[in-house]
Design an enzyme around this catalytic site. Structure first.
Site, PDB file in Angstrom:
ATOM      1  N   GLY A 187       0.808  -1.227   0.000  1.00 30.63           N
ATOM      2  CA  GLY A 187       0.000   0.000   0.000  1.00 30.63           C
ATOM      3  C   GLY A 187       0.834   1.266   0.000  1.00 30.63           C
ATOM      4  CE  LYS A 205       4.732  12.378  -1.196  1.00 28.94           C
ATOM      5  NZ  LYS A 205       5.311  11.030  -1.125  1.00 28.94           N
TER       6      LYS A 205
HETATM    7  N1  HSE Z   1       3.542   6.686  -2.984  1.00 29.74           N
HETATM    8  C1  HSE Z   1       3.950   7.544  -1.919  1.00 29.74           C
HETATM    9  C2  HSE Z   1       5.304   7.072  -1.410  1.00 29.74           C
HETATM   10  C3  HSE Z   1       2.930   7.517  -0.819  1.00 29.74           C
HETATM   11  O1  HSE Z   1       5.724   5.960  -1.753  1.00 29.74           O
HETATM   12  O2  HSE Z   1       5.954   7.813  -0.700  1.00 29.74           O
HETATM   13  C4  HSE Z   1       3.075   8.606   0.189  1.00 29.74           C
HETATM   14  O3  HSE Z   1       2.889   9.869  -0.363  1.00 29.74           O
END
Ligand code: HSE
Length: 437
Positions: A187, A205
């Protein structure tokens, strides 16, 4: 006082985690917030009741717009992800006078300027701590804890999936695709995992971090983005020989010429703490002029770590429900009228040291010709190694570390080197960051 009624959009990995955390820690959270917090409505297309607690108090439908239109609800938690319909739902919730908490970095990076303007107009809050580095409270740290500082630079491992892949490749020699499948099963990965491995998720981000660090509007389209798919096991090994680790880093820095915003594989001296952040963990280094370097570390993805940040935002919103909207913490750290449109530097203008790997013929004069081209471009070589040829191969890998050079100049020199008959294929390059505060 009656509990605050909350509508939850999405009951997947993070939505389910948020419901579970709010149910399990309800008493403690209410003591902190000053009021009970109850998810009364949720919208989800599909969910697994065996993984959820507190469902008896939640009315679940598949109509997210009905939840944002429900007049009883004061706060909407958007955990659907993606651009649409998340954007429409969030804008509708704001128009309906509801506060919004979201973990959606893509939405904030792409549409944050529009969303914050709407929120300001309607006097509501949009909180997004979980959008960057999962459970690490990095937005709060930069926006509030470091408010005294001129932020000089931020460098972060801000994609858990990519860091997990690089770590497993280095430590266990595992295949890229095999590790990615495991990250998906746990997940961690985005719905479209190319967002993770091509750096798009990290760029979302970083865009947010750059804005709250420097007080500039969100500009995702100007963030340079390069993924980790071209990294070969030999680069991991040679980086190690030079005393470096390869990490997928997001870097934003204030320079005299403008702001750097870039996501790419980066070599970091292996003794730096951040070079030792492994697996799905994230870490963000923030350098402020007063405080110096500060490091924030924790789980950057996963159900309850992300739910931790979402829930903290809900607590913040509940505490601020009665404050005058002008006196709340500004969305992008600086007062909306104080944002400045500083230039974002194109990657060609960025200065960096480089690791270079090229495949060359194993005969006299080859290294001298390459060194001459670099010298003519005023690029200094800091270290150079010629590796053993593979059995039966007449070419060898030549790896080197350069001193700092502006990228445009390096591009020209590498194009000239690639023209040499004794050099085959493309030259691999990895930018180097020494991260010494
Ligand atoms: N796909 C993202 C990660 C999830 O692996 O960091 C968290 O933003």
């Amino acid at each position: 006082m009656n509990p605050v009624k909350v509508g939850l959009l999405g009951l997947g990995t993070v939505g389910g985690g948020t419901l579970n955390v709010l149910t399990r820690n309800a008493d403690e959270i209410a003591r902190r917030a000053g009021r009970g917090i109850q998810i009364t409505h949720a919208a989800a297309k599909a969910y697994d009741p065996s993984k959820l607690s507190g469902l008896d108090k939640v009315e679940i439908s598949d109509d997210a717009f009905a939840v944002v239109d429900n007049p009883e609800i004061e706060i909407i938690i958007e955990l659907i992800g993606g651009y649409s319909p998340a954007r429409e739902l969030v804008l509708k919730a704001i128009e309906n006078g509801k506060h919004v908490v979201t973990a959606n970095k893509a939405l904030i990076a792409m549409h944050g300027n529009e969303i914050f303007a709407a929120a300001q107009k309607h006097g509501v809050m949009v909180a997004f701590e979980a959008a960057v580095a999962g459970g690490i409270p990095i937005i709060k740290a930069v926006r509030e804890g470091l408010a005294a500082n001129r932020i000089e630079w931020i460098a972060g491992i801000i994609n858990g999936t990519g860091n997990f892949i690089l770590t497993e490749m280095r430590d266990k020699g595992r295949e890229f695709s095999d590790v990615l499948k495991e990250a998906q099963a746990l997940g961690y990965a985005e719905a479209d995992p190319t967002f993770d491995v091509e750096g798009i998720d990290a760029a979302h981000k970083l865009t947010i971090l750059g804005s709250i660090a420097f007080g500039i509007p969100l500009q995702f389209e100007k963030t340079y983005t390069e993924g980790i798919t071209k990294i070969e096991p030999q680069d991991v090994e040679y980086a190690n020989d030079f005393g470096y680790r390869i990490k997928h880093l997001g870097v934003t820095r204030m320079t005299d010429k403008g702001i750097e915003m870039r996501v790419h594989p980066t070599m970091i001296p292996h003794r730096r703490l951040i070079a030792n952040v492994d697996g799905v963990m994230n870490a963000v280094l923030v350098n402020g002029d007063a405080v110096g370097p500060t490091l924030y570390y924790g789980a950057g993805a996963g159900s309850e770590p992300t739910a931790s940040a979402v829930t903290a935002d809900v607590v913040d919103v509940v505490r601020a429900l009665t404050t005058d909207s002008e006196n709340r913490v500004p969305h992008l750290a600086f007062q909306p009228g104080e944002l400045v449109d500083l230039p974002i530097l194109p990657i060609e203008e960025v200065e960096s040291a480089y690791y270079l790997r090229m495949q060359v013929e194993d005969k006299p004069g080859v290294v001298a010709r390459i060194a001459t081209i670099l010298a003519d471009s005023q690029i200094s070589i800091e270290a150079i190694h010629q590796k053993e040829p593979a059995e039966g191969d007449s070419t060898v890998p030549l790896v080197m570390i350069t001193q700092t050079v502006v990228e445009k100049r390096l591009n020209d020199a590498l194009a000239a080197i690639e023209q040499l008959e004794s050099v085959s294929g493309q030259i691999m390059r990895i930018r180097i960051e020494r991260l010494d505060g």
